[in-house]
Design a protein around this motif. Structure first.
Motif, PDB file in Angstrom:
ATOM      1  N   TYR A 163       4.581  -4.617 -13.456  1.00 56.90           N
ATOM      2  CA  TYR A 163       5.788  -4.352 -12.683  1.00 56.90           C
ATOM      3  C   TYR A 163       6.849  -3.842 -13.634  1.00 56.90           C
ATOM      4  O   TYR A 163       6.907  -4.261 -14.792  1.00 56.90           O
ATOM      5  CB  TYR A 163       6.284  -5.625 -11.975  1.00 56.90           C
ATOM      6  N   HIS A 164       7.673  -2.950 -13.144  1.00 54.09           N
ATOM      7  CA  HIS A 164       8.703  -2.338 -13.980  1.00 54.09           C
ATOM      8  C   HIS A 164      10.056  -2.531 -13.315  1.00 54.09           C
ATOM      9  O   HIS A 164      10.414  -1.787 -12.407  1.00 54.09           O
ATOM     10  CB  HIS A 164       8.423  -0.847 -14.177  1.00 54.09           C
ATOM     11  N   TYR A 165      10.800  -3.536 -13.757  1.00 51.70           N
ATOM     12  CA  TYR A 165      12.169  -3.723 -13.262  1.00 51.70           C
ATOM     13  C   TYR A 165      12.994  -4.364 -14.347  1.00 51.70           C
ATOM     14  O   TYR A 165      12.473  -4.974 -15.273  1.00 51.70           O
ATOM     15  CB  TYR A 165      12.201  -4.565 -11.978  1.00 51.70           C
ATOM     16  N   ASP A 166      14.294  -4.184 -14.224  1.00 46.06           N
ATOM     17  CA  ASP A 166      15.237  -4.721 -15.188  1.00 46.06           C
ATOM     18  C   ASP A 166      16.373  -5.376 -14.407  1.00 46.06           C
ATOM     19  O   ASP A 166      17.183  -4.683 -13.783  1.00 46.06           O
ATOM     20  CB  ASP A 166      15.764  -3.594 -16.075  1.00 46.06           C
ATOM     21  N   LEU A 167      16.423  -6.707 -14.414  1.00 48.64           N
ATOM     22  CA  LEU A 167      17.436  -7.426 -13.651  1.00 48.64           C
ATOM     23  C   LEU A 167      18.837  -7.210 -14.226  1.00 48.64           C
ATOM     24  O   LEU A 167      19.814  -7.229 -13.471  1.00 48.64           O
ATOM     25  CB  LEU A 167      17.101  -8.911 -13.580  1.00 48.64           C
ATOM     26  N   GLY A 168      18.950  -6.970 -15.528  1.00 47.04           N
ATOM     27  CA  GLY A 168      20.254  -6.674 -16.126  1.00 47.04           C
ATOM     28  C   GLY A 168      20.818  -5.361 -15.592  1.00 47.04           C
ATOM     29  O   GLY A 168      21.997  -5.262 -15.249  1.00 47.04           O
ATOM     30  N   TYR A 169      19.959  -4.350 -15.536  1.00 42.28           N
ATOM     31  CA  TYR A 169      20.352  -3.037 -14.990  1.00 42.28           C
ATOM     32  C   TYR A 169      20.785  -3.195 -13.535  1.00 42.28           C
ATOM     33  O   TYR A 169      21.802  -2.645 -13.112  1.00 42.28           O
ATOM     34  CB  TYR A 169      19.168  -2.079 -15.126  1.00 42.28           C
ATOM     35  N   LEU A 170      20.021  -3.960 -12.785  1.00 45.47           N
ATOM     36  CA  LEU A 170      20.334  -4.191 -11.378  1.00 45.47           C
ATOM     37  C   LEU A 170      21.652  -4.950 -11.226  1.00 45.47           C
ATOM     38  O   LEU A 170      22.463  -4.642 -10.350  1.00 45.47           O
ATOM     39  CB  LEU A 170      19.184  -4.958 -10.724  1.00 45.47           C
ATOM     40  N   ALA A 171      21.889  -5.929 -12.091  1.00 47.42           N
ATOM     41  CA  ALA A 171      23.142  -6.693 -12.043  1.00 47.42           C
ATOM     42  C   ALA A 171      24.346  -5.781 -12.300  1.00 47.42           C
ATOM     43  O   ALA A 171      25.388  -5.921 -11.654  1.00 47.42           O
ATOM     44  CB  ALA A 171      23.110  -7.832 -13.060  1.00 47.42           C
ATOM     45  N   ILE A 172      24.186  -4.846 -13.222  1.00 47.55           N
ATOM     46  CA  ILE A 172      25.271  -3.891 -13.492  1.00 47.55           C
ATOM     47  C   ILE A 172      25.548  -3.055 -12.248  1.00 47.55           C
ATOM     48  O   ILE A 172      26.697  -2.853 -11.860  1.00 47.55           O
ATOM     49  CB  ILE A 172      24.936  -3.009 -14.717  1.00 47.55           C
ATOM     50  N   TRP A 173      24.493  -2.576 -11.600  1.00 43.91           N
ATOM     51  CA  TRP A 173      24.666  -1.803 -10.365  1.00 43.91           C
ATOM     52  C   TRP A 173      25.368  -2.628  -9.293  1.00 43.91           C
ATOM     53  O   TRP A 173      26.263  -2.130  -8.602  1.00 43.91           O
ATOM     54  CB  TRP A 173      23.307  -1.321  -9.838  1.00 43.91           C
ATOM     55  N   MET A 174      24.964  -3.883  -9.127  1.00 39.66           N
ATOM     56  CA  MET A 174      25.583  -4.733  -8.107  1.00 39.66           C
ATOM     57  C   MET A 174      27.057  -4.955  -8.419  1.00 39.66           C
ATOM     58  O   MET A 174      27.914  -4.869  -7.526  1.00 39.66           O
ATOM     59  CB  MET A 174      24.841  -6.070  -7.995  1.00 39.66           C
ATOM     60  N   LEU A 175      27.369  -5.236  -9.672  1.00 37.96           N
ATOM     61  CA  LEU A 175      28.757  -5.466 -10.070  1.00 37.96           C
ATOM     62  C   LEU A 175      29.604  -4.212  -9.873  1.00 37.96           C
ATOM     63  O   LEU A 175      30.675  -4.262  -9.255  1.00 37.96           O
ATOM     64  CB  LEU A 175      28.815  -5.931 -11.530  1.00 37.96           C
TER      65      LEU A 175
END
Length: 190
Positions: A159-171
């Motif tokens: 699986y390829h995901y980055d929760l930090g990247y996603l958190a930045i997008w959400m913020l």
């Protein structure tokens, strides 16, 4: 189930945002009710409805096939991440309606369908060649779908995901959405 249900949540939050002001005008006669309160309540309502539907679908699928999610809490967290990201975008969409309601409504609804092929709902990143994977990696919803798939299937494929990247997008989406609401507030009738 694990692909279209999160997309339905995405669509529901974004396509209902343009009408949030009009649909809830009576609530604004109460001094303490603000537009952001209404948008938060709508996001929570949509999230709860989709979460209940997802639980029912997954329970039915589990009973019929004997296949259960590896980590049901992670599946729910994926839906919550979808809701938080779309809430921020929904704030911006709602703010944009102050400057052209009909145009925003005409653009948002088809855009949610047009983004479906690129959202990650119907493909996994490990299926893609490296060059395509690098391009799709920039789309935040792809990370959410990869996260939900890992929660459902477990570590059977990469699986390829980055929760930090996603958190930045959400913020960023939520901060920009709140700023957009602030800018649009003088142009809104309420």
């Amino acid at each position: 189930i694990i692909s279209y249900t999160p997309h339905y949540l995405l669509r529901a939050i974004l396509t209902r945002a343009p009408n949030a002001l009009e649909a809830n005008l009576p609530l604004f006669f109460h001094a303490r009710v603000r537009l952001h309160d209404v948008l938060v309540a709508r996001t929570l309502l949509e999230t709860a409805a989709v979460l209940i539907a997802m639980i029912a679908f997954l329970a039915g699928l589990g009973i019929l096939t004997g296949v259960w999610p590896e980590d049901p809490v992670m599946v729910a967290m994926g839906l919550v991440m979808t809701a938080v990201l779309m809430h921020g975008l929904g704030l911006a969409v709602c703010a944009a309606t102050a400057f052209g309601h009909a145009t925003v409504e005409r653009v948002i609804h088809p855009a949610t369908y047009l983004m479906l092929p690129l959202s990650g709902a119907f493909f996994m990143l490990w299926w893609m060649p490296e060059g395509v994977r690098q391009v799709l990696w920039w789309i935040p919803t792809v990370h959410i779908y990869e996260f939900i798939r890992e929660a459902y299937f477990g570590p059977v494929v990469p699986y390829h995901y980055d929760l930090g990247y996603l958190a930045i997008w959400m913020l960023v989406a939520n901060v920009l959405g709140l700023l957009a609401l602030r800018v649009a507030r003088p142009h809104m009738e309420a």
